[in-house]
Design an enzyme around this catalytic site. Structure first.
Site, mmCIF file in Angstrom:
data_model
loop_
_atom_site.group_PDB
_atom_site.id
_atom_site.type_symbol
_atom_site.label_atom_id
_atom_site.label_comp_id
_atom_site.label_asym_id
_atom_site.label_seq_id
_atom_site.Cartn_x
_atom_site.Cartn_y
_atom_site.Cartn_z
ATOM 1 N N LYS A 17 0.822 -1.219 0.000
ATOM 2 C CA LYS A 17 0.000 0.000 0.000
ATOM 3 C C LYS A 17 0.855 1.268 0.000
ATOM 4 O O LYS A 17 0.461 2.267 -0.587
ATOM 5 C CB LYS A 17 -1.028 -0.002 1.126
ATOM 6 C CG LYS A 17 -0.470 0.175 2.503
ATOM 7 C CD LYS A 17 -1.576 0.056 3.540
ATOM 8 C CE LYS A 17 -0.996 -0.133 4.927
ATOM 9 N NZ LYS A 17 -0.097 0.901 5.413
ATOM 10 N N ARG A 92 -6.908 3.643 11.152
ATOM 11 C CA ARG A 92 -6.472 2.277 11.381
ATOM 12 C C ARG A 92 -7.399 1.533 12.339
ATOM 13 O O ARG A 92 -7.201 0.355 12.607
ATOM 14 C CB ARG A 92 -5.086 2.329 11.989
ATOM 15 C CG ARG A 92 -4.131 1.292 11.448
ATOM 16 C CD ARG A 92 -2.796 1.635 12.017
ATOM 17 N NE ARG A 92 -1.735 0.774 11.683
ATOM 18 C CZ ARG A 92 -0.792 1.053 10.795
ATOM 19 N NH1 ARG A 92 -0.851 2.144 10.064
ATOM 20 N NH2 ARG A 92 0.221 0.236 10.635
ATOM 21 N N ARG A 131 11.395 -7.331 2.976
ATOM 22 C CA ARG A 131 11.584 -5.919 3.323
ATOM 23 C C ARG A 131 12.464 -5.771 4.570
ATOM 24 O O ARG A 131 13.283 -4.874 4.653
ATOM 25 C CB ARG A 131 10.222 -5.254 3.563
ATOM 26 C CG ARG A 131 10.330 -3.771 3.814
ATOM 27 C CD ARG A 131 8.969 -3.132 3.913
ATOM 28 N NE ARG A 131 8.341 -3.371 5.192
ATOM 29 C CZ ARG A 131 7.123 -2.951 5.527
ATOM 30 N NH1 ARG A 131 6.395 -2.294 4.637
ATOM 31 N NH2 ARG A 131 6.624 -3.169 6.707
ATOM 32 N N ARG A 137 13.943 -2.351 8.765
ATOM 33 C CA ARG A 137 12.989 -1.662 9.649
ATOM 34 C C ARG A 137 12.960 -2.338 11.007
ATOM 35 O O ARG A 137 12.856 -3.555 11.085
ATOM 36 C CB ARG A 137 11.590 -1.668 9.011
ATOM 37 C CG ARG A 137 11.312 -0.411 8.244
ATOM 38 C CD ARG A 137 9.957 -0.454 7.610
ATOM 39 N NE ARG A 137 8.870 -0.610 8.570
ATOM 40 C CZ ARG A 137 7.609 -0.312 8.302
ATOM 41 N NH1 ARG A 137 7.295 0.178 7.118
ATOM 42 N NH2 ARG A 137 6.668 -0.485 9.189
ATOM 43 N N ARG A 148 1.547 -6.901 14.182
ATOM 44 C CA ARG A 148 0.897 -5.906 13.320
ATOM 45 C C ARG A 148 -0.155 -6.540 12.415
ATOM 46 O O ARG A 148 -1.198 -5.948 12.159
ATOM 47 C CB ARG A 148 1.955 -5.135 12.520
ATOM 48 C CG ARG A 148 2.658 -4.113 13.412
ATOM 49 C CD ARG A 148 3.636 -3.252 12.666
ATOM 50 N NE ARG A 148 4.733 -4.064 12.161
ATOM 51 C CZ ARG A 148 5.244 -3.949 10.950
ATOM 52 N NH1 ARG A 148 4.774 -3.067 10.118
ATOM 53 N NH2 ARG A 148 6.228 -4.714 10.574
HETATM 54 P P1 AMP Z 1 2.995 1.563 9.041
HETATM 55 O O1 AMP Z 1 4.197 2.015 8.276
HETATM 56 O O2 AMP Z 1 1.718 2.135 8.504
HETATM 57 O O3 AMP Z 1 2.944 0.062 9.193
HETATM 58 O O4 AMP Z 1 3.141 2.176 10.521
HETATM 59 C C1 AMP Z 1 4.242 1.855 11.356
HETATM 60 C C2 AMP Z 1 3.850 2.032 12.809
HETATM 61 O O5 AMP Z 1 3.467 3.407 13.049
HETATM 62 C C3 AMP Z 1 2.651 1.224 13.266
HETATM 63 O O6 AMP Z 1 2.998 -0.104 13.627
HETATM 64 C C4 AMP Z 1 2.160 2.034 14.454
HETATM 65 O O7 AMP Z 1 2.989 1.845 15.580
HETATM 66 C C5 AMP Z 1 2.370 3.463 13.976
HETATM 67 N N1 AMP Z 1 1.173 3.976 13.255
HETATM 68 C C6 AMP Z 1 1.086 4.285 11.936
HETATM 69 N N2 AMP Z 1 -0.147 4.717 11.619
HETATM 70 C C7 AMP Z 1 -0.866 4.681 12.767
HETATM 71 C C8 AMP Z 1 -2.216 4.986 13.115
HETATM 72 N N3 AMP Z 1 -3.100 5.416 12.178
HETATM 73 N N4 AMP Z 1 -2.597 4.836 14.409
HETATM 74 C C9 AMP Z 1 -1.742 4.406 15.348
HETATM 75 N N5 AMP Z 1 -0.462 4.082 15.103
HETATM 76 C C10 AMP Z 1 -0.021 4.214 13.826
#
Ligand code: AMP
Length: 200
Positions: A17, A92, A131, A137, A148
């Protein structure tokens, strides 16, 4: 016609995404707003926000709805997001859906489309493992990935039901080449009248 393009892209970790969101945003000339990227940038720069969210994101937990919502509202209030934006990683959970609705309603706006990228669990696990090696990461550990993905299934997937009821979800098959998937998304958005604006 000045159509708006207020979009959300939703999909499990490893669905692509982030990559597809960036491509679509560029094509439509709207900013891609990734909450995960905002957090990662702040952590890398050692800002107070970064310090606040470092341990939470590393553990694969969610940052609070209040803090995340504030970041999104600030970003969407900037001039370049007036005609549209593509949100990646937000909302989310159902609470964040409500927060975003309140914010957009207050401005007389609404979402135009929600792109759901569907990828089988095996495929997203395999992509995440790749990744982890390629980008290093810190939350891409086996434990972090599993956490996650389970948060996605229990908290994020239900938001699609809310948006489905509004008739704004386009479910896209997320397996294929990058170009094929981009083309599928563009076709679905075009069918809704969401297209690249004429060059100015
Ligand atoms: P992502 O790259 O979208 O997987 O985000 C990485 C991390 O950032 C997630 O595992 C959360 O810890 C935090 N995060 C990102 N977006 C959100 C959100 N909308 N609400 C809460 N935590 C978020």
């Amino acid at each position: 016609m000045t159509s708006s393009a207020r979009l959300v892209i939703v999909g499990p970790q490893g669905s692509g995404k982030g990559t597809q969101g960036a491509r679509i945003a560029e094509l439509l000339r709207i900013p891609a707003v990734s909450t995960g990227d905002v957090f990662r940038a702040n952590i890398a720069e050692g800002t107070p926000l970064g310090e606040q969210v470092k341990a939470i994101t590393a553990a694969g937990d969610l940052v609070s709805d209040e803090l995340t919502g504030q970041i999104v509202r600030d970003r969407l209030s900037q001039d370049d997001a007036a005609r549209g934006f593509l949100l990646d990683g937000y909302p989310r959970n159902l609470h964040q859906v409500g927060d975003l609705d309140t914010f957009l309603n207050g401005r007389g706006e609404q979402l135009d489309a929600v792109i759901e990228l569907s990828v089988p669990r095996d495929e997203s696990m395999a992509r995440l493992a790749l990744r982890a090696t390629a980008q290093g990461r810190t939350d891409d550990t086996e434990e972090g990935i599993a956490k996650r993905l389970s948060i996605y299934e229990s908290e994020t997937a239900p938001i699609l039901d809310v948006y489905r009821e509004r008739g704004i979800v386009d479910s896209i098959d997320g397996v294929g080449t990058l170009d094929e998937i981009t083309e599928r998304i563009v076709a679905a958005l075009t069918a809704r009248g969401i297209t690249r604006p004429a060059a100015v």
